[in-house]
Design a protein around this motif. Structure first.
Motif, PDB file in Angstrom:
ATOM      1  N   TYR A  63      38.637  48.952  49.044  1.00 28.60           N
ATOM      2  CA  TYR A  63      38.985  49.980  48.060  1.00 28.60           C
ATOM      3  C   TYR A  63      39.727  49.342  46.900  1.00 28.60           C
ATOM      4  O   TYR A  63      40.675  48.574  47.089  1.00 28.60           O
ATOM      5  CB  TYR A  63      39.832  51.072  48.707  1.00 28.60           C
ATOM      6  N   THR A  64      39.313  49.674  45.686  1.00 27.25           N
ATOM      7  CA  THR A  64      39.884  49.054  44.495  1.00 27.25           C
ATOM      8  C   THR A  64      41.083  49.809  43.944  1.00 27.25           C
ATOM      9  O   THR A  64      41.709  49.358  42.987  1.00 27.25           O
ATOM     10  CB  THR A  64      38.820  48.967  43.387  1.00 27.25           C
ATOM     11  N   GLY A  65      41.397  50.970  44.524  1.00 22.48           N
ATOM     12  CA  GLY A  65      42.491  51.780  44.002  1.00 22.48           C
ATOM     13  C   GLY A  65      42.077  52.707  42.875  1.00 22.48           C
ATOM     14  O   GLY A  65      42.930  53.361  42.258  1.00 22.48           O
ATOM     15  N   ILE A  66      40.775  52.788  42.604  1.00 21.24           N
ATOM     16  CA  ILE A  66      40.267  53.557  41.472  1.00 21.24           C
ATOM     17  C   ILE A  66      39.310  54.647  41.948  1.00 21.24           C
ATOM     18  O   ILE A  66      38.472  54.414  42.824  1.00 21.24           O
ATOM     19  CB  ILE A  66      39.515  52.634  40.482  1.00 21.24           C
ATOM     20  N   VAL A  67      39.427  55.819  41.363  1.00 22.97           N
ATOM     21  CA  VAL A  67      38.439  56.890  41.530  1.00 22.97           C
ATOM     22  C   VAL A  67      37.732  57.078  40.190  1.00 22.97           C
ATOM     23  O   VAL A  67      38.375  57.159  39.140  1.00 22.97           O
ATOM     24  CB  VAL A  67      39.088  58.209  41.978  1.00 22.97           C
TER      25      VAL A  67
ATOM     26  N   MET B  51      30.135  45.983  43.149  1.00 18.99           N
ATOM     27  CA  MET B  51      31.186  45.667  42.173  1.00 18.99           C
ATOM     28  C   MET B  51      31.722  46.941  41.547  1.00 18.99           C
ATOM     29  O   MET B  51      31.110  48.011  41.644  1.00 18.99           O
ATOM     30  CB  MET B  51      30.615  44.746  41.087  1.00 18.99           C
ATOM     31  N   THR B  52      32.868  46.830  40.899  1.00 21.76           N
ATOM     32  CA  THR B  52      33.409  47.963  40.164  1.00 21.76           C
ATOM     33  C   THR B  52      32.523  48.220  38.942  1.00 21.76           C
ATOM     34  O   THR B  52      31.803  47.328  38.479  1.00 21.76           O
ATOM     35  CB  THR B  52      34.849  47.688  39.702  1.00 21.76           C
ATOM     36  N   PRO B  53      32.574  49.437  38.378  1.00 25.18           N
ATOM     37  CA  PRO B  53      31.711  49.737  37.233  1.00 25.18           C
ATOM     38  C   PRO B  53      32.282  49.323  35.889  1.00 25.18           C
ATOM     39  O   PRO B  53      31.723  49.678  34.848  1.00 25.18           O
ATOM     40  CB  PRO B  53      31.580  51.268  37.312  1.00 25.18           C
ATOM     41  N   SER B  54      33.354  48.545  35.877  1.00 25.14           N
ATOM     42  CA  SER B  54      34.060  48.259  34.627  1.00 25.14           C
ATOM     43  C   SER B  54      33.207  47.542  33.595  1.00 25.14           C
ATOM     44  O   SER B  54      33.402  47.723  32.394  1.00 25.14           O
ATOM     45  CB  SER B  54      35.315  47.428  34.914  1.00 25.14           C
TER      46      SER B  54
ATOM     47  N   SER C 116      34.369  41.791  36.760  1.00 25.71           N
ATOM     48  CA  SER C 116      34.485  43.247  36.770  1.00 25.71           C
ATOM     49  C   SER C 116      35.774  43.681  37.469  1.00 25.71           C
ATOM     50  O   SER C 116      36.458  44.607  37.022  1.00 25.71           O
ATOM     51  CB  SER C 116      33.262  43.854  37.462  1.00 25.71           C
ATOM     52  N   ARG C 117      36.121  42.990  38.553  1.00 33.11           N
ATOM     53  CA  ARG C 117      37.357  43.284  39.277  1.00 33.11           C
ATOM     54  C   ARG C 117      38.573  43.043  38.365  1.00 33.11           C
ATOM     55  O   ARG C 117      39.519  43.848  38.330  1.00 33.11           O
ATOM     56  CB  ARG C 117      37.433  42.405  40.521  1.00 33.11           C
ATOM     57  N   ARG C 118      38.541  41.954  37.608  1.00 35.43           N
ATOM     58  CA  ARG C 118      39.650  41.659  36.702  1.00 35.43           C
ATOM     59  C   ARG C 118      39.737  42.681  35.576  1.00 35.43           C
ATOM     60  O   ARG C 118      40.831  43.112  35.178  1.00 35.43           O
ATOM     61  CB  ARG C 118      39.490  40.253  36.136  1.00 35.43           C
ATOM     62  N   MET C 119      38.584  43.085  35.060  1.00 31.70           N
ATOM     63  CA  MET C 119      38.581  44.078  33.998  1.00 31.70           C
ATOM     64  C   MET C 119      39.129  45.402  34.495  1.00 31.70           C
ATOM     65  O   MET C 119      39.863  46.104  33.781  1.00 31.70           O
ATOM     66  CB  MET C 119      37.162  44.259  33.453  1.00 31.70           C
ATOM     67  N   THR C 120      38.810  45.771  35.720  1.00 29.70           N
ATOM     68  CA  THR C 120      39.346  47.002  36.300  1.00 29.70           C
ATOM     69  C   THR C 120      40.867  46.968  36.311  1.00 29.70           C
ATOM     70  O   THR C 120      41.529  47.954  35.999  1.00 29.70           O
ATOM     71  CB  THR C 120      38.820  47.191  37.732  1.00 29.70           C
TER      72      THR C 120
ATOM     73  N   ARG D 165      44.091  41.339  27.907  1.00 32.56           N
ATOM     74  CA  ARG D 165      42.952  42.251  27.908  1.00 32.56           C
ATOM     75  C   ARG D 165      41.974  41.881  26.784  1.00 32.56           C
ATOM     76  O   ARG D 165      40.763  41.775  26.995  1.00 32.56           O
ATOM     77  CB  ARG D 165      43.467  43.676  27.719  1.00 32.56           C
ATOM     78  N   ASN D 166      42.489  41.639  25.583  1.00 36.47           N
ATOM     79  CA  ASN D 166      41.611  41.320  24.471  1.00 36.47           C
ATOM     80  C   ASN D 166      40.981  39.934  24.624  1.00 36.47           C
ATOM     81  O   ASN D 166      39.852  39.704  24.196  1.00 36.47           O
ATOM     82  CB  ASN D 166      42.383  41.404  23.150  1.00 36.47           C
ATOM     83  N   LEU D 167      41.717  39.017  25.250  1.00 39.06           N
ATOM     84  CA  LEU D 167      41.140  37.703  25.535  1.00 39.06           C
ATOM     85  C   LEU D 167      39.947  37.838  26.468  1.00 39.06           C
ATOM     86  O   LEU D 167      38.886  37.237  26.249  1.00 39.06           O
ATOM     87  CB  LEU D 167      42.193  36.780  26.156  1.00 39.06           C
ATOM     88  N   LEU D 168      40.099  38.658  27.511  1.00 39.49           N
ATOM     89  CA  LEU D 168      38.995  38.850  28.434  1.00 39.49           C
ATOM     90  C   LEU D 168      37.818  39.497  27.734  1.00 39.49           C
ATOM     91  O   LEU D 168      36.662  39.161  28.018  1.00 39.49           O
ATOM     92  CB  LEU D 168      39.447  39.708  29.627  1.00 39.49           C
TER      93      LEU D 168
END
Length: 345
Positions: free
Chosen positions: A162-166, A271-274, A321-325, A336-339
């Motif tokens: 679980y990623t902690g996100i809904v 993967m997360t949908p980020s 995607s995990r990092r972006m989430t 964030r902007n670097l990524l």
């Protein structure tokens, strides 16, 4: 080289794989757990490489009739200030075509329409996945995050986390002045085109696992955010809104193949949908598996090349995607902007 194949799962990855294998002469049976295939979901963005994968499967022309281009979008703060632009122009320059948007329902319809006389057996519970290897030359696990094929052949160390996100998803009844994402502490709101005449919205919110919230709770979370977010949520119909807890797979699998078994799509790399890459990566899997088996002398060597071609690139997307989430829901503008600048085109 061809033979018989069982594809477990009739989602995007499973159907695309079945179409690909059939196109190179394989006899394919798709085994689906649900009694009926009833696609649901809102917008998907197909990047140029995923579009090329569909073209490899003979579906490029039909895809263009179902999609709208996504060329410009901004990331903003809850009060409307610009953070950055999404890298859509860079993706188009590098890939030679814009990101194309359509609904998951439309993409599934496209794939189902291309299945021809390929057998799809619904209502099939696979209670003994290992027995499939005795009946088929190839077994493809395309049965998603909670795959039954994956633990049977690849062990249980890799499992849903679980990623902690809904994620909440819906369709807006009007055309907004611009598209993009808004990032605030612990939550994100996005607006994209979906297909001709339709607009998609989504919200990703930090939520404890198992905690249920209503649409009114979601409206309260976004109260005071810039227009048109409050209007979209005010007009949303709770019966038409989708809500899903978001999981990915952890740790990464050491291989996508075991003997004559291959994993594709979420069964291999949920993967997360980020980054909006889940469907794209499943289509890339299907096209790569088709190509590798077409040119191989035997199943084993074809699957070995498939694993070399797809595993590391797909797992890199999972990690990014995990990092972006993690970054999208926090006011960490610098990292964030670097990524954003490092995102793959």
């Amino acid at each position: 080289m061809n033979g018989t194949a069982a594809v477990v799962g009739a989602g995007i990855g499973g159907l695309a794989t079945a179409i690909g294998l059939r196109s190179i002469g394989w006899e394919v049976t798709v085994l689906e757990r649900r009694p009926q295939i009833r696609p649901e979901g809102t917008a998907l963005g197909l990047r140029p490489d995923a579009q090329a994968a569909l073209a490899r499967l003979g579906l490029g022309e039909e895809l263009r009739h179902r999609t709208v281009p996504y060329r410009k979008a901004r990331i903003r703060t809850p009060d409307g200030r610009r953070i950055a632009d999404l890298p859509l122009e860079r993706i188009e320059r590098k890939g030679g075509t814009p990101v194309l948007m359509l609904s998951r329902i439309s993409l599934m319809g496209l794939l189902l329409g291309a299945m021809g006389d390929t057998a799809i057996v619904t209502g099939t519970d696979i209670t003994d996945p290992e027995s499939l290897c005795k009946d088929y030359d190839l077994v493809v696990g395309a049965d998603g995050l909670r795959s039954v094929v994956r633990p049977a052949y690849f062990g249980t160390a890799t499992r849903p986390r679980y990623t902690g996100i809904v994620a909440w998803r819906g369709v807006a009844g009007f055309e907004p002045p611009e598209h993009g994402e808004t990032w605030g502490p612990g939550q994100v709101f996005g607006i994209t085109p979906q297909e001709p005449g339709s607009t998609n919205w989504y919200a990703a919110v930090s939520t404890p696992e198992g905690h249920r919230e209503t649409l009114d709770d979601l409206r309260a979370r976004y109260a005071g955010w810039h227009d048109p977010i409050p209007r979209i949520l005010a007009e949303a119909d709770e019966d038409a809104v989708l809500r899903h807890e978001i999981y990915d797979l952890s740790p990464h699998l050491e291989s996508f193949v075991a003997g004559n078994v291959a994993l594709v799509g979420d069964a291999a790399h949920a993967m997360t949908p980020s980054l909006g890459q889940g469907a794209c990566q499943a289509l890339l899997d299907a096209a790569a598996l088709t190509d590798c088996l077409q040119t191989a002398g035997d199943v084993g060597s074809g699957l070995h090349v498939y694993d070399l071609r797809r595993r590391k690139p797909a797992q890199r997307i999972v990690t990014m995607s995990r990092r972006m989430t993690g970054l999208a829901g926090h006011h960490l503008a610098g990292p964030r902007n670097l990524l954003m600048r490092l995102l793959p085109a």
